[in-house]
Scaffold this active site. Structure first.
Site, PDB file in Angstrom:
ATOM      1  N   ASP A   1      63.365   1.684  26.137  1.00 48.09           N
ATOM      2  CA  ASP A   1      63.074   0.482  25.341  1.00 48.09           C
ATOM      3  C   ASP A   1      61.952  -0.339  25.954  1.00 48.09           C
ATOM      4  OD1 ASP A   1      64.637  -0.269  27.524  1.00 48.09           O
ATOM      5  OD2 ASP A   1      66.061  -1.466  26.379  1.00 48.09           O
TER       6      ASP A   1
ATOM      7  N   ASP B   1      68.708  -5.958  24.442  1.00 53.39           N
ATOM      8  CA  ASP B   1      69.821  -6.917  24.443  1.00 53.39           C
ATOM      9  C   ASP B   1      69.643  -8.037  25.445  1.00 53.39           C
ATOM     10  OD1 ASP B   1      70.259  -5.205  26.812  1.00 53.39           O
ATOM     11  OD2 ASP B   1      72.138  -6.317  26.980  1.00 53.39           O
TER      12      ASP B   1
ATOM     13  N   LYS C   1      71.454   1.798  26.834  1.00 54.56           N
ATOM     14  CA  LYS C   1      71.645   1.830  25.400  1.00 54.56           C
ATOM     15  C   LYS C   1      70.395   1.399  24.652  1.00 54.56           C
ATOM     16  CE  LYS C   1      76.205  -0.059  26.387  1.00 54.56           C
ATOM     17  NZ  LYS C   1      77.000  -1.276  26.305  1.00 54.56           N
TER      18      LYS C   1
ATOM     19  N   ASP D   1      59.873  -2.721  32.837  1.00 58.20           N
ATOM     20  CA  ASP D   1      59.703  -4.040  33.438  1.00 58.20           C
ATOM     21  C   ASP D   1      59.222  -3.865  34.879  1.00 58.20           C
ATOM     22  OD1 ASP D   1      59.861  -6.739  34.004  1.00 58.20           O
ATOM     23  OD2 ASP D   1      62.044  -6.862  33.960  1.00 58.20           O
TER      24      ASP D   1
HETATM   25  P1  IMP Z   1      63.083  -2.023  35.157  1.00 56.78           P
HETATM   26  O1  IMP Z   1      63.826  -1.074  36.042  1.00 56.78           O
HETATM   27  O2  IMP Z   1      62.916  -3.373  35.809  1.00 56.78           O
HETATM   28  O3  IMP Z   1      61.775  -1.495  34.636  1.00 56.78           O
HETATM   29  O4  IMP Z   1      64.043  -2.388  33.977  1.00 56.78           O
HETATM   30  C1  IMP Z   1      64.156  -1.677  32.850  1.00 56.78           C
HETATM   31  C2  IMP Z   1      65.406  -2.089  32.116  1.00 56.78           C
HETATM   32  O5  IMP Z   1      65.696  -3.486  32.237  1.00 56.78           O
HETATM   33  C3  IMP Z   1      65.178  -1.839  30.640  1.00 56.78           C
HETATM   34  O6  IMP Z   1      65.588  -0.544  30.299  1.00 56.78           O
HETATM   35  C4  IMP Z   1      66.036  -2.898  30.008  1.00 56.78           C
HETATM   36  O7  IMP Z   1      67.349  -2.420  29.859  1.00 56.78           O
HETATM   37  C5  IMP Z   1      66.042  -4.037  30.992  1.00 56.78           C
HETATM   38  N1  IMP Z   1      65.048  -5.059  30.605  1.00 56.78           N
HETATM   39  C6  IMP Z   1      63.910  -5.373  31.262  1.00 56.78           C
HETATM   40  N2  IMP Z   1      63.230  -6.332  30.610  1.00 56.78           N
HETATM   41  C7  IMP Z   1      63.958  -6.624  29.508  1.00 56.78           C
HETATM   42  C8  IMP Z   1      63.768  -7.538  28.414  1.00 56.78           C
HETATM   43  O8  IMP Z   1      62.777  -8.274  28.306  1.00 56.78           O
HETATM   44  N3  IMP Z   1      64.738  -7.533  27.460  1.00 56.78           N
HETATM   45  C9  IMP Z   1      65.836  -6.735  27.511  1.00 56.78           C
HETATM   46  N4  IMP Z   1      66.043  -5.863  28.504  1.00 56.78           N
HETATM   47  C10 IMP Z   1      65.122  -5.812  29.501  1.00 56.78           C
HETATM   48 MG    MG Z   2      67.404  -0.189  29.077  1.00 59.25          MG
END
Ligand code: IMP
Ligand code: MG
Length: 172
Positions: free
Chosen positions: A97, A156, A40, A100
Site C-alpha cells: 500500500d 488504515d 492488510k 514509508d
Molecule cells: P515502513 O516499514 O515504514 O515503510 O512502513 C510501511 C507500513 O507502514 C505500510 O505498509 C503501512 O502499513 C504503514 N504505513 C506507513 N505510512 C502509512 C500511512 O500514511 N498510512 C497508513 N499506513 C501507513
Molecule cells: Mg501495510
C-alpha cells in the site's frame, strides 16, 4: 476533531492503477509472474491491479507487522504470515500500500530472495518520501507524496478507514 484532507480521488487512483498494470503486463510478458500482496493494506489495490493485467499471474499474500504505534513504525519487523506458493526461480512483485521508512519492504525483499525468487520487484500505491530510513527501489509507483499520514483505499488508522474509496491525509 480529526480532519480528512483529500489526496487522491477515485478517478486518479483508477487511472494510475490501470497504467501501472499496463506497464507490468508489458514488462512480464512471457514470464512466470507471482504478485505478493502485503496484508492488510494492499488488498484493495491488489484486487484492482490484477483485474487490469493482460498476462497470466498467480497471487499470494504475506503479512508483516512492525511493532510500533499507530502512525510510526518501530523498525523491528515480525513475519505474521508467509507465502504459500513456491517462488523458486519465479519473478515476483511485492504489492504494497505505502512505502514509508522502507524498513518493512527491505525485510520482505530479503525474505523473498532467500526463498529463491528469480527476481523481486516492488509495486506500491503510494511512495511516501519524507521518512525513508532504508533505500528501497520502488519499481512501480502509482503516486508519490512528500509526507502526511494517509488513510483510505486499504490504508488504515488503527484498522479504521480502509473502506474509504479515496485517499485522505488524516490530521489527528
Ligand atoms: P515502513 O516499514 O515504514 O515503510 O512502513 C510501511 C507500513 O507502514 C505500510 O505498509 C503501512 O502499513 C504503514 N504505513 C506507513 N505510512 C502509512 C500511512 O500514511 N498510512 C497508513 N499506513 C501507513
Ligand atoms: Mg501495510
Amino acid at each position: 476533531m480529526s480532519e480528512f484532507i483529500p489526496v487522491l480521488a477515485k478517478e486518479e487512483i483508477a487511472a494510475r492503477v490501470a497504467e501501472v498494470a499496463q506497464a507490468i503486463s508489458n514488462d512480464y510478458r512471457d514470464r512466470d509472474l507471482i504478485l505478493i500482496g502485503i496484508l492488510k493494506g494492499a488488498f484493495i489495490f491488489l484486487a484492482d491491479l490484477i483485474r487490469h493485467l493482460s498476462i497470466p499471474v498467480q497471487v499470494d499474500f504475506m503479512c508483516a507487522s512492525s511493532y510500533g504505534s499507530a502512525t510510526a513504525s518501530s523498525g523491528r519487523i515480525k513475519l505474521i504470515k508467509d507465502i504459500e506458493l513456491d517462488i523458486k526461480n519465479k519473478d515476483v512483485i511485492i504489492v504494497e500500500d505505502i512505502v514509508d521508512t522502507g524498513v518493512t519492504l527491505s525485510y520482505l525483499v530479503q525474505h523473498l530472495q532467500s526463498l529463491g525468487a528469480a527476481s523481486v520487484r516492488i509495486c506500491a500505491l503510494i511512495n511516501k518520501l519524507e521518512r525513508r530510513k532504508i533505500e528501497v527501489d520502488v519499481d512501480y509507483i502509482c503516486h508519490a507524496v512528500e509526507k502526511g499520514f494517509l488513510v483510505g483505499y486499504g490504508l488504515d488508522y488503527a484498522e479504521f478507514y480502509r473502506n474509504l474509496p479515496e485517499v485522505y491525509h488524516l490530521k489527528l
